[in-house]
Scaffold this active site. Structure first.
Site, PDB file in Angstrom:
ATOM      1  N   LYS A 174       0.952  -1.281   0.050  1.00 22.91           N
ATOM      2  CA  LYS A 174       0.067  -0.034  -0.084  1.00 22.91           C
ATOM      3  C   LYS A 174       0.910   1.138   0.121  1.00 22.91           C
ATOM      4  O   LYS A 174       1.836   1.155   0.530  1.00 22.91           O
ATOM      5  CB  LYS A 174      -0.985  -0.123   1.203  1.00 22.91           C
ATOM      6  CG  LYS A 174      -2.109   0.816   1.244  1.00 22.91           C
ATOM      7  CD  LYS A 174      -3.178   0.014   0.594  1.00 22.91           C
ATOM      8  CE  LYS A 174      -4.489   1.021   0.299  1.00 22.91           C
ATOM      9  NZ  LYS A 174      -5.529   0.264  -0.022  1.00 22.91           N
TER      10      LYS A 174
HETATM   11  P1  NAD Z   1     -13.582   7.624  -2.360  1.00 25.96           P
HETATM   12  O1  NAD Z   1     -12.781   8.585  -2.295  1.00 25.96           O
HETATM   13  O2  NAD Z   1     -14.204   7.516  -3.982  1.00 25.96           O
HETATM   14  O3  NAD Z   1     -14.993   7.774  -1.348  1.00 25.96           O
HETATM   15  C1  NAD Z   1     -14.935   8.163  -0.086  1.00 25.96           C
HETATM   16  C2  NAD Z   1     -16.175   8.479   0.353  1.00 25.96           C
HETATM   17  O4  NAD Z   1     -16.242   8.553   1.652  1.00 25.96           O
HETATM   18  C3  NAD Z   1     -16.604   9.654  -0.185  1.00 25.96           C
HETATM   19  O5  NAD Z   1     -18.020   9.653  -0.355  1.00 25.96           O
HETATM   20  C4  NAD Z   1     -16.635  10.589   1.082  1.00 25.96           C
HETATM   21  O6  NAD Z   1     -17.445  11.779   1.161  1.00 25.96           O
HETATM   22  C5  NAD Z   1     -16.874   9.728   2.270  1.00 25.96           C
HETATM   23  N1  NAD Z   1     -16.179  10.051   3.465  1.00 25.96           N
HETATM   24  C6  NAD Z   1     -14.979  10.865   3.443  1.00 25.96           C
HETATM   25  N2  NAD Z   1     -14.872  10.946   4.789  1.00 25.96           N
HETATM   26  C7  NAD Z   1     -15.918  10.615   5.479  1.00 25.96           C
HETATM   27  C8  NAD Z   1     -16.232  10.936   6.798  1.00 25.96           C
HETATM   28  N3  NAD Z   1     -15.458  11.404   7.722  1.00 25.96           N
HETATM   29  N4  NAD Z   1     -17.625  10.562   7.120  1.00 25.96           N
HETATM   30  C9  NAD Z   1     -18.512  10.056   6.083  1.00 25.96           C
HETATM   31  N5  NAD Z   1     -18.167   9.909   4.843  1.00 25.96           N
HETATM   32  C10 NAD Z   1     -17.092  10.313   4.725  1.00 25.96           C
HETATM   33  O7  NAD Z   1     -13.062   6.224  -1.826  1.00 25.96           O
HETATM   34  P2  NAD Z   1     -13.461   4.908  -2.246  1.00 25.96           P
HETATM   35  O8  NAD Z   1     -12.852   4.343  -3.358  1.00 25.96           O
HETATM   36  O9  NAD Z   1     -14.924   4.529  -2.428  1.00 25.96           O
HETATM   37  O10 NAD Z   1     -12.818   3.901  -0.975  1.00 25.96           O
HETATM   38  C11 NAD Z   1     -13.591   4.014   0.186  1.00 25.96           C
HETATM   39  C12 NAD Z   1     -13.361   2.675   1.017  1.00 25.96           C
HETATM   40  O11 NAD Z   1     -13.244   1.579   0.446  1.00 25.96           O
HETATM   41  C13 NAD Z   1     -11.922   3.023   1.700  1.00 25.96           C
HETATM   42  O12 NAD Z   1     -11.525   2.472   2.976  1.00 25.96           O
HETATM   43  C14 NAD Z   1     -11.109   2.428   0.705  1.00 25.96           C
HETATM   44  O13 NAD Z   1      -9.843   1.796   1.499  1.00 25.96           O
HETATM   45  C15 NAD Z   1     -11.863   1.050   0.399  1.00 25.96           C
HETATM   46  N6  NAD Z   1     -11.492   0.361  -0.587  1.00 25.96           N
HETATM   47  C16 NAD Z   1     -11.717   0.953  -1.940  1.00 25.96           C
HETATM   48  C17 NAD Z   1     -11.345   0.202  -3.025  1.00 25.96           C
HETATM   49  C18 NAD Z   1     -11.620   0.827  -4.532  1.00 25.96           C
HETATM   50  O14 NAD Z   1     -11.315   0.242  -5.402  1.00 25.96           O
HETATM   51  N7  NAD Z   1     -11.767   1.947  -4.473  1.00 25.96           N
HETATM   52  C19 NAD Z   1     -11.036  -1.201  -2.841  1.00 25.96           C
HETATM   53  C20 NAD Z   1     -10.920  -1.835  -1.391  1.00 25.96           C
HETATM   54  C21 NAD Z   1     -11.150  -0.978  -0.503  1.00 25.96           C
END
Ligand code: NAD
Length: 423
Positions: free
Chosen positions: A112
């Protein structure tokens, strides 16, 4: 382990991860001499990322790339741009990638990266400079056969395109396989952007089937409406579940009759968040955890489900879209309360699975249709859910512990069969 080491911090995401390893250790007696392998990253790189800002000043950012374990193949894991990024968090996220790749039986280790920055405060040019300098600083440890980054919070396909271009420039030829989650015309895979949300949904279908919950008409609450949360929301909505609450960084919206997810994406693109969406009321952020729902999906950041919140959650199924959203003590409370938690290491593994497909397509320069990709993804996710569920039943343990048993068994067996160099 040595006292005062960064490996021993008594809080934070790395601490959560270590507790999870302690819980699985009793099931791995036959591999116990190798367990410490999992409790330390193989390699952790901290880099200074200086860039020239648009106003001519110079700013320095802190960047990281951690390769937790490479026993089963090259490192795989996203790059996060967020002001809270630190070594502790990146180490934990890299370790969860090791586990995740192994649960899905993908031929990868775990890695990561991240930069401690709020990307929303940078211009597009500054973001590009930051990305290119960060890539050049970590360039000697990444590569298609070494470690393959991908998007995470705060990064996207455009950032991956810059990484690919910067790395390729250093090699003198185009290396598409150095990152996944790229734009499709740069060797990206169809279906990648939606893959993690799709995987969350598939885990939801599988869990609901097993606990006897009818998806149609069930109530779903989602924290996070980004890449992961928005696609999961759409698929549940499409399956006629009611998405009753959505929370993002702008606040929490609620409608007990269900939110019209078919229009929410457009609204979020226009207004930058969910707050104020038609036919919903804004509720206080903390009230989100009291919402009457059958399925709860944390899909924002880690450390969201505390013991206090765990005591209030009504949903019977929790789908961990985010990485590490549940504290170990909250985990215990939820299990005690009879909840089914599909852990992050399988629930959000759809992204890394399609990343694997992207890497394979790049290496073979032969690209698949979206239907083929979704079909292969569904197959792998259902198989992994089956294996995790059966392991949990056999060992009378939680799905999280079961996922760790399966994964750690695979990782430590690889370690054992490779032997410890120099022997
Ligand atoms: P992103 O940046 O697209 O979206 C994040 C979302 O969380 C947004 O809607 C934002 O407004 C919201 N957010 C941020 N801070 C917040 C808070 N304090 N309270 C409430 N909402 C809040 O990110 P993503 O790619 O959707 O990833 C989200 C999670 O999923 C992360 O933990 C990431 O590690 C995990 N993840 C993502 C992927 C991927 O393919 N994108 C894969 C595995 C895991």
């Amino acid at each position: 382990m040595d006292k005062l080491s960064y490996l021993n911090e008594s809080s934070g995401a790395w601490h959560t991860y270590l507790k999870q390893i302690d819980r699985v250790a009793p099931y791995l007696e036959h591999l116990k001499e190798y367990i410490d392998t999992l409790k330390r990253p193989k390699r952790a790189l901290i880099v200074d990322v200086p860039i020239v800002m648009d106003d001519g000043s110079i700013r320095h950012f802190e960047g990281f790339r951690v390769q937790h374990n490479l026993s089963r193949g090259p490192g795989k894991g996203g790059i996060r741009y967020h002001p809270d990024v630190d070594l502790n968090e990146v180490m934990a996220l890299s370790a969860w990638m090791t586990i995740k790749s192994a649960v899905l039986n993908l031929p990868f280790g775990g890695a990561k990266g991240g930069v401690r920055v709020d990307p929303s405060t940078l211009s597009a040019r500054e973001l590009e400079r930051l990305t290119r300098r960060y890539t050049s600083e970590i360039g000697h440890i990444i590569g298609p056969q070494k470690d393959i980054p991908a998007p995470d919070v705060g990064t996207n396909q455009h950032v991956m395109g810059w990484i690919m271009d910067t790395y390729s420039s250093s090699q003198g030829y185009t290396v598409t396989g150095v990152v996944t989650g790229k734009p499709v015309h740069l060797g990206g895979s169809l279906g990648r952007i939606k893959a993690t949300g799709r995987g969350v949904y598939i885990c939801g279908v599988e869990a609901a089937k097993r606990v006897g919950l009818e998806l149609k008409g069930s109530k779903v609450a989602i924290q996070g409406y980004g890449n992961v949360g928005s696609e999961a929301a759409f698929l549940f909505y499409d399956a006629q579940a009611m998405v009753v609450a959505v929370q993002d960084h702008t606040g929490t919206i609620y409608n007990r009759e269900g939110i019209d997810i078919s229009k929410l994406n457009e609204y979020v693109q226009q207004f930058g968040g969910v707050c104020g969406f038609e036919n919903t009321e804004n509720i206080a952020n903390e009230e989100f955890w009291d919402v009457d729902a059958d399925i709860l999906i944390p899909a924002a950041l880690e450390g969201q489900i505390t013991a206090h919140r765990a005591n209030r959650i009504k949903a019977s199924i929790i789908l961990e879209g985010a990485n590490g959203p549940t504290y170990p003590e909250a985990d215990d409370i939820l299990i005690e309360r009879g909840k089914t938690i599909v852990p992050d290491v399988i629930c959000n593994a759809g992204g890394v699975t399609v990343s694997y497909f992207e890497w394979v397509q790049d290496i073979s320069s032969f690209f698949w249709s979206e239907a083929e990709i979704n079909h292969k993804l569904d197959d792998l996710m259902v198989k992994a859910m089956d294996e995790v569920w059966n392991t949990a039943t056999k060992n009378h343990c939680t799905l999280r512990t079961a996922a760790y048993i399966l994964a750690c068994e695979r990782i430590l067996t690889a370690r054992k069969e490779r032997g410890i160099f120099p022997g």
